[in-house]
Every structure is written in structure tokens, then in C-alpha cells.
Design a protein around this motif. Structure first.
Motif, PDB file in Angstrom:
ATOM      1  N   ALA A   1      10.295 -72.171  38.340  1.00 31.77           N
ATOM      2  CA  ALA A   1       9.582 -73.430  38.129  1.00 31.77           C
ATOM      3  C   ALA A   1       8.075 -73.200  38.170  1.00 31.77           C
ATOM      4  N   TYR A   2       7.350 -74.167  37.612  1.00 27.56           N
ATOM      5  CA  TYR A   2       5.892 -74.166  37.630  1.00 27.56           C
ATOM      6  C   TYR A   2       5.416 -75.566  38.023  1.00 27.56           C
ATOM      7  N   THR A   3       4.382 -75.621  38.860  1.00 20.40           N
ATOM      8  CA  THR A   3       3.775 -76.896  39.225  1.00 20.40           C
ATOM      9  C   THR A   3       2.312 -76.658  39.592  1.00 20.40           C
ATOM     10  N   THR A   4       1.515 -77.716  39.534  1.00 19.49           N
ATOM     11  CA  THR A   4       0.112 -77.606  39.941  1.00 19.49           C
ATOM     12  C   THR A   4      -0.099 -78.120  41.357  1.00 19.49           C
ATOM     13  N   ASN A   5       0.949 -78.627  41.978  1.00 25.04           N
ATOM     14  CA  ASN A   5       0.870 -79.217  43.312  1.00 25.04           C
ATOM     15  C   ASN A   5       1.578 -78.318  44.325  1.00 25.04           C
ATOM     16  N   TYR A   6       0.847 -77.881  45.371  1.00 22.20           N
ATOM     17  CA  TYR A   6       1.446 -76.969  46.344  1.00 22.20           C
ATOM     18  C   TYR A   6       2.600 -77.618  47.107  1.00 22.20           C
ATOM     19  N   ASP A   7       2.471 -78.889  47.458  1.00 22.43           N
ATOM     20  CA  ASP A   7       3.552 -79.555  48.189  1.00 22.43           C
ATOM     21  C   ASP A   7       4.832 -79.596  47.359  1.00 22.43           C
ATOM     22  N   GLU A   8       4.683 -79.853  46.076  1.00 23.04           N
ATOM     23  CA  GLU A   8       5.843 -79.846  45.176  1.00 23.04           C
ATOM     24  C   GLU A   8       6.410 -78.428  45.056  1.00 23.04           C
ATOM     25  N   ALA A   9       5.525 -77.428  44.986  1.00 26.06           N
ATOM     26  CA  ALA A   9       5.974 -76.037  44.917  1.00 26.06           C
ATOM     27  C   ALA A   9       6.776 -75.675  46.158  1.00 26.06           C
ATOM     28  N   LYS A  10       6.321 -76.122  47.309  1.00 27.09           N
ATOM     29  CA  LYS A  10       7.023 -75.845  48.565  1.00 27.09           C
ATOM     30  C   LYS A  10       8.417 -76.489  48.558  1.00 27.09           C
ATOM     31  N   LYS A  11       8.497 -77.715  48.040  1.00 24.05           N
ATOM     32  CA  LYS A  11       9.779 -78.413  47.977  1.00 24.05           C
ATOM     33  C   LYS A  11      10.751 -77.668  47.036  1.00 24.05           C
ATOM     34  N   ILE A  12      10.257 -77.266  45.868  1.00 26.83           N
ATOM     35  CA  ILE A  12      11.077 -76.517  44.915  1.00 26.83           C
ATOM     36  C   ILE A  12      11.481 -75.172  45.507  1.00 26.83           C
ATOM     37  N   PHE A  13      10.545 -74.523  46.206  1.00 23.10           N
ATOM     38  CA  PHE A  13      10.824 -73.248  46.874  1.00 23.10           C
ATOM     39  C   PHE A  13      11.983 -73.399  47.855  1.00 23.10           C
ATOM     40  N   ASP A  14      11.949 -74.447  48.672  1.00 23.48           N
ATOM     41  CA  ASP A  14      13.011 -74.680  49.656  1.00 23.48           C
ATOM     42  C   ASP A  14      14.363 -74.894  48.969  1.00 23.48           C
ATOM     43  N   GLU A  15      14.362 -75.638  47.860  1.00 24.56           N
ATOM     44  CA  GLU A  15      15.593 -75.870  47.104  1.00 24.56           C
ATOM     45  C   GLU A  15      16.101 -74.572  46.486  1.00 24.56           C
ATOM     46  N   ALA A  16      15.189 -73.777  45.915  1.00 26.53           N
ATOM     47  CA  ALA A  16      15.570 -72.511  45.279  1.00 26.53           C
ATOM     48  C   ALA A  16      16.147 -71.533  46.299  1.00 26.53           C
ATOM     49  N   LYS A  17      15.599 -71.531  47.522  1.00 27.30           N
ATOM     50  CA  LYS A  17      16.132 -70.639  48.573  1.00 27.30           C
ATOM     51  C   LYS A  17      17.581 -70.987  48.895  1.00 27.30           C
ATOM     52  N   LYS A  18      17.931 -72.272  48.797  1.00 29.39           N
ATOM     53  CA  LYS A  18      19.311 -72.690  49.051  1.00 29.39           C
ATOM     54  C   LYS A  18      20.238 -72.285  47.909  1.00 29.39           C
ATOM     55  N   ILE A  19      19.721 -72.344  46.681  1.00 29.57           N
ATOM     56  CA  ILE A  19      20.529 -72.020  45.501  1.00 29.57           C
ATOM     57  C   ILE A  19      20.694 -70.510  45.340  1.00 29.57           C
ATOM     58  N   PHE A  20      19.592 -69.778  45.469  1.00 30.48           N
ATOM     59  CA  PHE A  20      19.581 -68.337  45.225  1.00 30.48           C
ATOM     60  C   PHE A  20      19.568 -67.565  46.547  1.00 30.48           C
ATOM     61  N   THR A  21      20.620 -67.723  47.315  1.00 30.95           N
ATOM     62  CA  THR A  21      20.674 -67.124  48.648  1.00 30.95           C
ATOM     63  C   THR A  21      20.680 -65.593  48.625  1.00 30.95           C
ATOM     64  N   GLU A  22      21.148 -65.000  47.558  1.00 34.91           N
ATOM     65  CA  GLU A  22      21.241 -63.537  47.464  1.00 34.91           C
ATOM     66  C   GLU A  22      19.969 -62.900  46.898  1.00 34.91           C
ATOM     67  N   PHE A  23      19.001 -63.728  46.515  1.00 32.75           N
ATOM     68  CA  PHE A  23      17.814 -63.232  45.836  1.00 32.75           C
ATOM     69  C   PHE A  23      16.538 -63.505  46.636  1.00 32.75           C
TER      70      PHE A  23
END
Length: 75
Positions: free
Chosen positions: A17-39
Motif C-alpha cells: 500500500a501507499y499513503t501520504t498519512n503516517y497514521d494511516e500507514a501505521k493502521k495499514i501496517f498493523d493490518e498487513a502484519k496480521k495478514i502476512f504473518t510469515e513475511f
């Protein structure tokens, strides 16, 4: 892996993902960590040249962006 910009990534990682907002990036990061647990999942700041080069190595289309944050997924 398919890039959010449309190109196909032929490496062991890519841009989730790409965003210009750090808070949104952090939220997406947290979601991605749940989805891509092996990566590896990380936030890259495109204003930092080293982090931008890392993002460009994953997806060359990122070179067009001057600022913002990408969520990178890697093996």
C-alpha cells in the motif's frame, strides 16, 4: 505479487500500500502484519533516500513519488 500500481512483482516482496498519512500507514501496517504473518512487513518513508531506494527495488514505479509512506512486504 501484484503492485498496487498495476505492475507484477517478480521478486520475493512487493509494495502492499501507499499513503501520504503516517497514521494511516501505521493502521495499514498493523493490518498487513496480521495478514502476512510469515513475511517481513515494514513502513518505508519515501523522503528518506535509503528507504526510498529499498521501495524502488521492490517496485520501480515508486520512483515517481516524492513523499509518502509505503507498506512493504518481503520474504
Amino acid at each position: 505479487m501484484k503492485s498496487f500500481l498495476g505492475s507484477t512483482i517478480l521478486q520475493g516482496g512487493g509494495i502492499f500500500a501507499y499513503t501520504t498519512n503516517y497514521d494511516e500507514a501505521k493502521k495499514i501496517f498493523d493490518e498487513a502484519k496480521k495478514i502476512f504473518t510469515e513475511f517481513s512487513v515494514k513502513i518505508l518513508d519515501l523522503r528518506d533516500i535509503k528507504q526510498k531506494l529499498e521501495a524502488i527495488n521492490l517496485d520501480p514505479d515508486i520512483a515517481d513519488f516524492k513523499e509518502g509512506y509505503v507498506i512493504a512486504i518481503g520474504v
